[in-house]
Design a protein around this motif. Structure first.
Motif, mmCIF file in Angstrom:
data_model
loop_
_atom_site.group_PDB
_atom_site.id
_atom_site.type_symbol
_atom_site.label_atom_id
_atom_site.label_comp_id
_atom_site.label_asym_id
_atom_site.label_seq_id
_atom_site.Cartn_x
_atom_site.Cartn_y
_atom_site.Cartn_z
ATOM 1 N N ILE A 11 2.780 -21.030 -14.533
ATOM 2 C CA ILE A 11 1.698 -20.769 -13.813
ATOM 3 C C ILE A 11 1.450 -20.372 -12.285
ATOM 4 C CG2 ILE A 11 -0.592 -19.765 -13.772
ATOM 5 C CD1 ILE A 11 -1.048 -21.200 -16.498
ATOM 6 N N VAL A 12 1.946 -21.322 -11.876
ATOM 7 C CA VAL A 12 2.537 -21.177 -10.641
ATOM 8 C C VAL A 12 3.343 -20.784 -10.209
ATOM 9 C CG1 VAL A 12 2.524 -23.224 -8.548
ATOM 10 C CG2 VAL A 12 0.504 -23.543 -10.619
ATOM 11 N N SER A 13 3.948 -20.737 -10.521
ATOM 12 C CA SER A 13 5.817 -20.488 -10.780
ATOM 13 C C SER A 13 5.821 -18.852 -10.342
ATOM 14 C CB SER A 13 6.897 -20.183 -11.411
ATOM 15 O OG SER A 13 8.181 -20.014 -11.053
ATOM 16 N N TYR A 14 4.320 -18.035 -10.709
ATOM 17 C CA TYR A 14 4.479 -16.554 -11.091
ATOM 18 C C TYR A 14 3.870 -16.414 -9.961
ATOM 19 C CZ TYR A 14 2.609 -12.352 -12.284
ATOM 20 O OH TYR A 14 2.072 -10.942 -12.194
ATOM 21 N N PHE A 15 2.908 -17.256 -9.927
ATOM 22 C CA PHE A 15 1.899 -17.450 -8.566
ATOM 23 C C PHE A 15 2.552 -16.869 -7.188
ATOM 24 C CE2 PHE A 15 -0.621 -18.879 -5.352
ATOM 25 C CZ PHE A 15 -1.638 -17.812 -5.011
ATOM 26 N N LEU A 16 3.502 -17.709 -6.709
ATOM 27 C CA LEU A 16 4.360 -18.152 -6.069
ATOM 28 C C LEU A 16 5.704 -17.321 -6.120
ATOM 29 C CD1 LEU A 16 5.237 -21.856 -6.085
ATOM 30 C CD2 LEU A 16 3.285 -20.750 -4.581
ATOM 31 N N HIS A 17 5.606 -16.689 -6.547
ATOM 32 C CA HIS A 17 6.960 -15.544 -6.891
ATOM 33 C C HIS A 17 6.475 -13.733 -7.076
ATOM 34 C CE1 HIS A 17 9.314 -19.160 -7.629
ATOM 35 N NE2 HIS A 17 10.370 -18.786 -7.460
ATOM 36 N N ASN A 18 5.673 -14.071 -7.435
ATOM 37 C CA ASN A 18 4.689 -12.874 -7.217
ATOM 38 C C ASN A 18 2.637 -12.433 -6.501
ATOM 39 O OD1 ASN A 18 6.810 -11.328 -9.341
ATOM 40 N ND2 ASN A 18 5.868 -13.394 -10.208
ATOM 41 N N PHE A 19 3.396 -13.012 -5.629
ATOM 42 C CA PHE A 19 2.271 -12.842 -4.865
ATOM 43 C C PHE A 19 1.234 -12.727 -4.469
ATOM 44 C CE2 PHE A 19 -0.647 -14.423 -0.681
ATOM 45 C CZ PHE A 19 -1.335 -14.770 -1.406
ATOM 46 N N SER A 20 1.322 -11.635 -4.186
ATOM 47 C CA SER A 20 0.746 -9.808 -3.559
ATOM 48 C C SER A 20 0.250 -9.682 -4.732
ATOM 49 C CB SER A 20 1.943 -8.862 -3.245
ATOM 50 O OG SER A 20 2.944 -8.343 -3.691
ATOM 51 N N ALA B 238 -0.257 -10.950 -8.325
ATOM 52 C CA ALA B 238 -0.815 -12.601 -8.512
ATOM 53 C C ALA B 238 -2.300 -13.096 -8.801
ATOM 54 C CB ALA B 238 0.376 -13.694 -8.407
ATOM 55 N N VAL B 239 -2.605 -12.689 -6.789
ATOM 56 C CA VAL B 239 -3.304 -13.468 -6.087
ATOM 57 C C VAL B 239 -4.636 -12.189 -6.630
ATOM 58 C CG1 VAL B 239 -3.759 -12.072 -3.500
ATOM 59 C CG2 VAL B 239 -4.262 -14.406 -3.788
ATOM 60 N N HIS B 240 -4.968 -11.350 -6.885
ATOM 61 C CA HIS B 240 -5.832 -9.821 -7.081
ATOM 62 C C HIS B 240 -5.589 -10.592 -9.052
ATOM 63 C CE1 HIS B 240 -5.692 -8.517 -4.368
ATOM 64 N NE2 HIS B 240 -4.466 -8.351 -3.712
ATOM 65 N N GLU B 241 -5.492 -11.760 -9.647
ATOM 66 C CA GLU B 241 -5.292 -11.929 -11.058
ATOM 67 C C GLU B 241 -6.522 -13.603 -11.176
ATOM 68 O OE1 GLU B 241 -1.269 -12.213 -13.359
ATOM 69 O OE2 GLU B 241 -0.708 -10.458 -11.845
ATOM 70 N N ARG B 242 -7.697 -13.023 -11.670
ATOM 71 C CA ARG B 242 -8.476 -14.670 -11.619
ATOM 72 C C ARG B 242 -7.638 -16.078 -11.801
ATOM 73 N NH1 ARG B 242 -11.532 -17.593 -9.211
ATOM 74 N NH2 ARG B 242 -13.323 -18.601 -10.989
ATOM 75 N N ALA B 243 -6.793 -15.747 -13.190
ATOM 76 C CA ALA B 243 -6.272 -16.705 -13.937
ATOM 77 C C ALA B 243 -5.625 -17.579 -13.405
ATOM 78 C CB ALA B 243 -5.973 -17.087 -15.100
ATOM 79 N N ILE B 244 -4.393 -16.410 -12.346
ATOM 80 C CA ILE B 244 -3.474 -16.890 -12.142
ATOM 81 C C ILE B 244 -3.558 -17.817 -11.042
ATOM 82 C CG2 ILE B 244 -1.325 -16.105 -11.354
ATOM 83 C CD1 ILE B 244 -1.657 -16.110 -13.602
ATOM 84 N N ARG B 245 -4.295 -16.587 -10.344
ATOM 85 C CA ARG B 245 -4.820 -17.376 -8.340
ATOM 86 C C ARG B 245 -5.790 -19.390 -8.637
ATOM 87 N NH1 ARG B 245 -8.636 -14.101 -7.167
ATOM 88 N NH2 ARG B 245 -10.039 -15.033 -7.639
ATOM 89 N N PHE B 246 -5.911 -18.842 -9.421
ATOM 90 C CA PHE B 246 -7.174 -20.402 -9.775
ATOM 91 C C PHE B 246 -6.298 -21.239 -10.264
ATOM 92 C CE2 PHE B 246 -8.815 -23.917 -12.575
ATOM 93 C CZ PHE B 246 -10.110 -23.775 -11.476
ATOM 94 N N PHE B 247 -5.136 -20.736 -10.365
ATOM 95 C CA PHE B 247 -4.171 -22.311 -10.749
ATOM 96 C C PHE B 247 -3.359 -22.467 -9.853
ATOM 97 C CE2 PHE B 247 -5.872 -22.294 -15.362
ATOM 98 C CZ PHE B 247 -6.645 -23.352 -15.277
ATOM 99 N N TRP C 137 -13.563 -25.703 -17.253
ATOM 100 C CA TRP C 137 -13.570 -26.176 -18.610
ATOM 101 C C TRP C 137 -14.123 -25.316 -19.487
ATOM 102 C CZ3 TRP C 137 -15.619 -31.274 -17.835
ATOM 103 C CH2 TRP C 137 -15.557 -31.424 -16.913
ATOM 104 N N SER C 138 -13.601 -25.602 -21.018
ATOM 105 C CA SER C 138 -13.748 -24.851 -21.888
ATOM 106 C C SER C 138 -14.859 -23.789 -22.344
ATOM 107 C CB SER C 138 -13.781 -25.407 -23.312
ATOM 108 O OG SER C 138 -15.013 -26.701 -23.168
ATOM 109 N N PHE C 139 -15.476 -24.035 -21.834
ATOM 110 C CA PHE C 139 -17.494 -23.482 -21.841
ATOM 111 C C PHE C 139 -17.434 -22.153 -20.016
ATOM 112 C CE2 PHE C 139 -18.634 -27.582 -20.075
ATOM 113 C CZ PHE C 139 -18.923 -26.907 -18.333
ATOM 114 N N SER C 140 -16.586 -22.617 -19.398
ATOM 115 C CA SER C 140 -16.014 -21.674 -18.260
ATOM 116 C C SER C 140 -16.142 -20.249 -17.851
ATOM 117 C CB SER C 140 -15.126 -22.180 -17.124
ATOM 118 O OG SER C 140 -15.293 -20.876 -15.953
ATOM 119 N N PRO C 141 -16.617 -19.043 -17.841
ATOM 120 C CA PRO C 141 -16.895 -17.570 -18.283
ATOM 121 C C PRO C 141 -15.576 -17.298 -17.212
ATOM 122 C CG PRO C 141 -19.238 -18.055 -16.938
ATOM 123 C CD PRO C 141 -18.516 -19.095 -17.373
ATOM 124 N N LEU C 142 -15.478 -17.473 -16.281
ATOM 125 C CA LEU C 142 -14.212 -17.788 -15.522
ATOM 126 C C LEU C 142 -13.324 -18.042 -15.670
ATOM 127 C CD1 LEU C 142 -16.530 -18.403 -11.770
ATOM 128 C CD2 LEU C 142 -16.296 -16.282 -13.482
#
Length: 155
Positions: free
Chosen positions: A68-77, A79-88, A140-145
């Protein structure tokens, strides 16, 4: 290796939370009831910070091998707009680094205080702020985000 580190990081989260909650309870107890700062209290401070640092080591190791982080770092522009990817890729690590820094500072400051009540007060305040940051930054498992299992199998 990734799955094992992920499981260990998930498991250690509970050790961090348990030790931090107990240390905070104990610090407020000592501060508000004017208890003497004993060897046990100093050990609790040290063990809590140590567990947090172990979690940091696991988390940083996981960060550098995470797909996930590898994807984030290599596709920053994008990935930064994808909530789950940006979170991690950015949010989780930033907030956890801040929290561990606060635990470390609080532990060091408490250790250097000469008055027992001040030791407890310092621990209570710094650790509480760190706990609030940690609680808000765990997926958290109950997080809506961002939702992840509370317990991951080790193998």
């Amino acid at each position: 290796m990734y799955a094992t580190l992920l499981a260990l990081h998930s498991l250690t989260r509970w050790l961090v939370l348990t030790s931090l909650l107990f240390a905070i309870f104990w610090a407020y107890r000592g501060w508000l009831l004017n208890k003497p700062y004993l060897r046990f209290d100093d050990g609790l401070r040290h063990i809590t910070a140590t567990i947090a640092h172990i979690q940091l080591t696991l988390g940083l190791s996981l960060y550098f091998i995470s797909p996930i982080v590898s994807y984030f770092l290599h596709n920053f522009s994008t990935a930064v707009h994808e909530r789950a990817i940006r979170f991690f890729g950015m949010e989780h690590i930033t907030m956890m680094l801040i929290a561990i820094t606060l635990i470390t500072i609080g532990s060091a400051k408490a250790k250097r205080k000469s008055i027992d009540k001040e030791k407890f007060k310092t621990m209570a305040i710094w650790f509480t702020i760190a706990l609030l940051i940690i609680l808000s930054s765990i997926p958290w498992s109950f997080s809506p985000l961002i939702s992840r299992p509370n317990f991951r199998p080790l193998f």
